[in-house]
Scaffold this motif. Sequence first.
Motif, short mmCIF file in Angstrom:
data_model
loop_
_atom_site.label_atom_id
_atom_site.label_comp_id
_atom_site.label_asym_id
_atom_site.label_seq_id
_atom_site.Cartn_x
_atom_site.Cartn_y
_atom_site.Cartn_z
N LEU A 127 -29.09 52.93 11.48
CA LEU A 127 -27.67 52.58 11.46
C LEU A 127 -27.20 52.00 12.80
N ILE A 128 -27.85 52.43 13.89
CA ILE A 128 -27.41 51.93 15.20
C ILE A 128 -28.17 50.68 15.65
N THR A 129 -29.22 50.30 14.91
CA THR A 129 -29.99 49.12 15.32
C THR A 129 -29.15 47.84 15.36
N PRO A 130 -28.14 47.68 14.48
CA PRO A 130 -27.32 46.45 14.59
C PRO A 130 -26.62 46.30 15.93
N LEU A 131 -26.47 47.39 16.66
CA LEU A 131 -25.79 47.33 17.96
C LEU A 131 -26.56 46.48 18.96
N ARG A 132 -27.84 46.20 18.64
CA ARG A 132 -28.63 45.41 19.59
C ARG A 132 -28.09 43.99 19.74
N ILE A 133 -27.35 43.51 18.74
CA ILE A 133 -26.80 42.16 18.85
C ILE A 133 -25.68 42.10 19.89
N LEU A 134 -25.17 43.27 20.29
CA LEU A 134 -24.10 43.32 21.28
C LEU A 134 -24.63 43.41 22.71
N ILE A 135 -25.95 43.67 22.82
CA ILE A 135 -26.56 43.79 24.16
C ILE A 135 -26.79 42.38 24.73
N TYR A 156 -30.69 34.54 0.25
CA TYR A 156 -29.25 34.42 0.01
C TYR A 156 -28.47 34.41 1.32
N THR A 157 -27.53 33.50 1.41
CA THR A 157 -26.65 33.43 2.58
C THR A 157 -25.21 33.41 2.12
N SER A 158 -24.45 34.39 2.57
CA SER A 158 -23.04 34.49 2.19
C SER A 158 -22.17 33.65 3.14
N ASN A 159 -21.01 33.29 2.67
CA ASN A 159 -20.05 32.58 3.52
C ASN A 159 -19.35 33.53 4.49
N ILE A 160 -19.53 34.83 4.23
CA ILE A 160 -18.90 35.86 5.07
C ILE A 160 -19.93 36.37 6.08
N HIS A 161 -19.67 36.19 7.35
CA HIS A 161 -20.62 36.56 8.41
C HIS A 161 -20.94 38.05 8.40
N PHE A 162 -19.94 38.88 8.13
CA PHE A 162 -20.14 40.34 8.14
C PHE A 162 -21.17 40.76 7.09
N ILE A 163 -21.11 40.15 5.92
CA ILE A 163 -22.06 40.47 4.84
C ILE A 163 -23.48 40.09 5.26
N ASN A 164 -23.63 38.92 5.87
CA ASN A 164 -24.95 38.49 6.33
C ASN A 164 -25.50 39.43 7.40
N THR A 165 -24.63 39.91 8.28
CA THR A 165 -25.04 40.83 9.34
C THR A 165 -25.52 42.16 8.77
N ILE A 166 -24.75 42.71 7.83
CA ILE A 166 -25.12 43.98 7.19
C ILE A 166 -26.43 43.83 6.43
N SER A 167 -26.58 42.70 5.75
CA SER A 167 -27.81 42.45 4.99
C SER A 167 -29.02 42.38 5.90
N LYS A 168 -28.90 41.63 6.99
CA LYS A 168 -30.03 41.41 7.89
C LYS A 168 -30.41 42.65 8.69
N TYR A 169 -29.41 43.37 9.19
CA TYR A 169 -29.68 44.45 10.14
C TYR A 169 -29.72 45.85 9.53
N ILE A 170 -29.25 46.00 8.28
CA ILE A 170 -29.24 47.34 7.68
C ILE A 170 -29.95 47.36 6.32
N ILE A 171 -29.49 46.51 5.38
CA ILE A 171 -30.02 46.58 4.01
C ILE A 171 -31.49 46.18 3.94
N ILE A 172 -31.83 45.03 4.50
CA ILE A 172 -33.23 44.57 4.45
C ILE A 172 -34.19 45.54 5.16
N PRO A 173 -33.84 46.08 6.35
CA PRO A 173 -34.71 47.10 6.95
C PRO A 173 -34.90 48.33 6.08
#
Length: 329
Positions: free
Chosen positions: A154-162, A220-237
Amino acid sequence: MRNLQVSYFRVGAMMIVIIYHCLCYYGVWADSPITNPIYVGLCKFMNSIDMPVFFIISGFLYADKLLNTGKYNNSKDFLKKKVKRLLIPYLFWGIAINILFINRYHFISMLDGLSHLWFLLTLLVIFIIVHLMRKKWIVMKISSLCILIFILLLITPLRILIPFDFLSIKQILQYLPYFFIGIIFSRSKASMQTLLVKKNKLLMLPLLCGVSLSIFLCFYTSNIHFINTISKYIIIPFLSIIIISSSWILCQRINFKEVGIIRSLDKNSMGIYIIHHILIIAAISNTQLSVIIGTHYIVSPILLFLIGTLASWKISSLMKKYKFSSYYI
């Protein structure tokens, strides 16, 4: 005795890595001159499987040796072995790559995890972190370890903020959960066999669903950036964990045979991993070859895979014959 399932999984993951790198030229790398959406989607899926398998295997073997043989009880000896196995090859090949491709890479990037060599640096730091924590996780229940992995994912997406990637900190955050999954695999051998007997057919369902959904999300690529971020950093892992775990448990039933080719590929896996990428970079760095590779986007990846695999395998085998080979491959 060598764990044949580990060998087959490692060789399989290595082959996926090579295929992945053969397709990266077509839109994955930042400096890719062309983009092939199909290859980009395939690369996303393969990358969600290949490197996690390597870290899971590392965690599995580490825990197995620590808990069952006491091989890693001496922290000083453990650190020396890992520095020799990971840091020295990282420095050797990092310097070589900077010299060979002086216009593509910079020596300063070795502090972050240079090119594909980031894996060596990341694995070394993860080994150190987990080893220092061993008195904590050894006494933890499997359920507690699962919760820990869930929190880490759950905290791995935070790496994009580093804003920096010193010592591959972003990759450490990304792959540390998989290392702990390997530890769980090692500690749960008996329960896995029981689960396999009782839920054999049911395990195919999460595997097939995980693969299908993961492939869909990778293309799949959504027009909403937040959905793409959740998909890449949480759902797919999370899906990659389902895919690898189901495959690992189901393969417990397979009576793996000792095959010479698999044994050799496994023995040279690190050398092949390091060298094949250098050969690919050398090919695309050549102006004439890069045009051919870009134009013939079906045949070229196949040839890159065959030549890259066979050549790196042969080079690694030859290098291993020398006395100090353990220091660089």
